[in-house]
Design a protein around this motif. Structure first.
Motif, PDB file in Angstrom:
ATOM      1  N   UNK A 160       0.836  -1.216   0.000  1.00 49.53           N
ATOM      2  CA  UNK A 160       0.000   0.000   0.000  1.00 49.53           C
ATOM      3  C   UNK A 160       0.866   1.261   0.000  1.00 49.53           C
ATOM      4  N   UNK A 161       1.938   1.243   0.785  1.00 52.19           N
ATOM      5  CA  UNK A 161       2.824   2.414   0.855  1.00 52.19           C
ATOM      6  C   UNK A 161       3.521   2.639  -0.500  1.00 52.19           C
ATOM      7  N   UNK A 162       4.064   1.570  -1.040  1.00 56.57           N
ATOM      8  CA  UNK A 162       4.807   1.662  -2.311  1.00 56.57           C
ATOM      9  C   UNK A 162       3.857   2.054  -3.459  1.00 56.57           C
ATOM     10  N   UNK A 163       2.688   1.394  -3.528  1.00 52.04           N
ATOM     11  CA  UNK A 163       1.729   1.698  -4.605  1.00 52.04           C
ATOM     12  C   UNK A 163       1.257   3.141  -4.515  1.00 52.04           C
ATOM     13  N   UNK A 164       1.001   3.621  -3.274  1.00 47.60           N
ATOM     14  CA  UNK A 164       0.554   5.011  -3.101  1.00 47.60           C
ATOM     15  C   UNK A 164       1.652   5.971  -3.559  1.00 47.60           C
ATOM     16  N   UNK A 165       2.912   5.654  -3.216  1.00 48.73           N
ATOM     17  CA  UNK A 165       4.012   6.546  -3.622  1.00 48.73           C
ATOM     18  C   UNK A 165       4.152   6.569  -5.138  1.00 48.73           C
ATOM     19  N   UNK A 166       3.972   5.407  -5.777  1.00 49.58           N
ATOM     20  CA  UNK A 166       4.181   5.330  -7.230  1.00 49.58           C
ATOM     21  C   UNK A 166       2.989   5.925  -7.987  1.00 49.58           C
ATOM     22  N   UNK A 167       1.761   5.776  -7.436  1.00 46.32           N
ATOM     23  CA  UNK A 167       0.595   6.439  -8.033  1.00 46.32           C
ATOM     24  C   UNK A 167       0.740   7.948  -7.855  1.00 46.32           C
ATOM     25  N   UNK A 168       1.249   8.360  -6.702  1.00 38.67           N
ATOM     26  CA  UNK A 168       1.484   9.789  -6.442  1.00 38.67           C
ATOM     27  C   UNK A 168       2.453  10.379  -7.447  1.00 38.67           C
ATOM     28  N   UNK A 169       3.453   9.602  -7.823  1.00 31.30           N
ATOM     29  CA  UNK A 169       4.433  10.090  -8.808  1.00 31.30           C
ATOM     30  C   UNK A 169       3.783  10.370 -10.163  1.00 31.30           C
ATOM     31  N   UNK A 170       2.760   9.565 -10.493  1.00 33.33           N
ATOM     32  CA  UNK A 170       2.076   9.781 -11.781  1.00 33.33           C
ATOM     33  C   UNK A 170       1.312  11.120 -11.729  1.00 33.33           C
ATOM     34  N   UNK A 171       0.656  11.394 -10.612  1.00 35.69           N
ATOM     35  CA  UNK A 171      -0.039  12.685 -10.445  1.00 35.69           C
ATOM     36  C   UNK A 171       0.946  13.847 -10.420  1.00 35.69           C
ATOM     37  N   UNK A 172       2.075  13.631  -9.744  1.00 39.93           N
ATOM     38  CA  UNK A 172       3.126  14.669  -9.691  1.00 39.93           C
ATOM     39  C   UNK A 172       3.649  14.941 -11.108  1.00 39.93           C
ATOM     40  N   UNK A 173       3.838  13.894 -11.872  1.00 41.08           N
ATOM     41  CA  UNK A 173       4.339  14.035 -13.251  1.00 41.08           C
ATOM     42  C   UNK A 173       3.378  14.880 -14.088  1.00 41.08           C
ATOM     43  N   UNK A 174       2.077  14.540 -14.018  1.00 40.08           N
ATOM     44  CA  UNK A 174       1.094  15.263 -14.848  1.00 40.08           C
ATOM     45  C   UNK A 174       1.004  16.733 -14.433  1.00 40.08           C
TER      46      UNK A 174
END
Ligand code: NAP
Length: 248
Positions: free
Chosen positions: A153-167
């Motif tokens: 959950x921690x890793x997936x949230x961080x990696x999904x967050x990176x996609x939002x940060x990228x956009x």
């Protein structure tokens, strides 16, 4: 194809695995690469490998979670090289556990490294890119950021967050001719995945249509593609590199 001669590139998490391969590939294409992690001995060895390829490389010890440390590192790089053309936010960790057992420390350290670490570097480096009205930023996410994964959950949230940060960064920085993109690797053979059990590895392999585990150069080839002038009409995108595991 894809000449990066004299581009100044920062790669975080460059001491091993995917980050090391990205550093070597950028150097092979002519970039001056600054390799970043917390492990001086490993970084020295990566820089030696870059020099063996007749490439130009140096290193800086920096903890990506610490914004002061990041600011000081970036200041020193700009003093030496005057500019930064490419930033690859690759540093990342896992601390897997089911949600009910996940400690606050497990949550915080993964989010701080994978997501806040990238924010720290984007915020600091983009100032210089804005001045020079050009730049390429590539964030290394994961297919787990698209699909979620039990025990991560921690890793997936961080990696999904990176996609939002990228956009968001892509939208803010587009007007300054800075492209921001994301890569979402699947199962790549590195020290990070070496620690998975044989059972988990076999199960993952069964889910890969191309029927092989990825190599770090499967990721570095896409980094080179996204850093090239020829691909500068691509921004805000997430490219999955996973042998077909996740098809959108
Ligand atoms: P790895 O072999 O474990 O390497 C991780 C790198 O991150 C190391 O160089 C480490 O350097 C650095 N790092 C960790 N915490 C740091 C910190 N606080 N400050 C600075 N550097 C730090 O991992 P990998 O497999 O190459 O993965 C690289 C990236 O790809 C990660 O973001 C990972 O999430 C992502 N990814 C990997 C896979 C895969 O299958 N391997 C799949 C999807 C996504 P030091 O310990 O030397 O500081």
């Amino acid at each position: 194809m894809f000449n990066l001669n004299n581009k100044v590139a920062i790669v975080t998490g460059a001491s091993q695995g995917i980050g090391k391969e990205i550093s070597l590939s950028l150097a092979k294409k002519g970039a001056k690469v600054i390799c970043i992690s917390r492990n001086e001995e490993a970084l020295k060895s990566v820089v030696r490998d870059i020099k063996k390829l007749n490439g130009e490389g140096s290193y800086a010890i920096c903890d990506v979670t610490n914004i002061k440390n990041v600011q000081k590192t970036v200041e020193e790089i700009i003093l030496k090289h005057s500019r930064i053309d490419i930033l690859v936010n690759n540093a990342g960790i896992t601390q897997d556990s089911l949600l009910l057992r996940m400690s606050e420390q497990n949550w915080d350290s993964v989010i701080n490294t994978n997501l806040k670490g990238s924010f720290n570097f984007i915020k600091t480096v983009s100032k210089n890119m804005i001045k020079s009205k050009s730049g390429k930023i590539i964030n290394i996410s994961s297919i787990v950021g698209l699909t979620g994964n039990a025990g991560q959950a921690n890793y997936a949230a961080s990696k999904a967050g990176l996609i939002g940060l990228t956009k968001s960064a892509a939208k803010e920085l587009a007007v300054r001719n800075i492209q921001v993109n994301c890569l979402a690797p699947g199962y790549i053979s590195t020290e990070m995945t070496d620690k998975l059990s044989e059972g988990v590895k076999e199960n993952l392999l069964k889910q890969i249509p191309l029927n092989r585990i990825g190599n770090p150069d499967d990721i570095s080839n896409a980094v080179i593609f996204l850093c090239a002038n020829e691909t500068s009409y691509i921004t805000g995108q997430t490219i999955t590199i996973d042998g077909g595991m996740v098809m959108n």
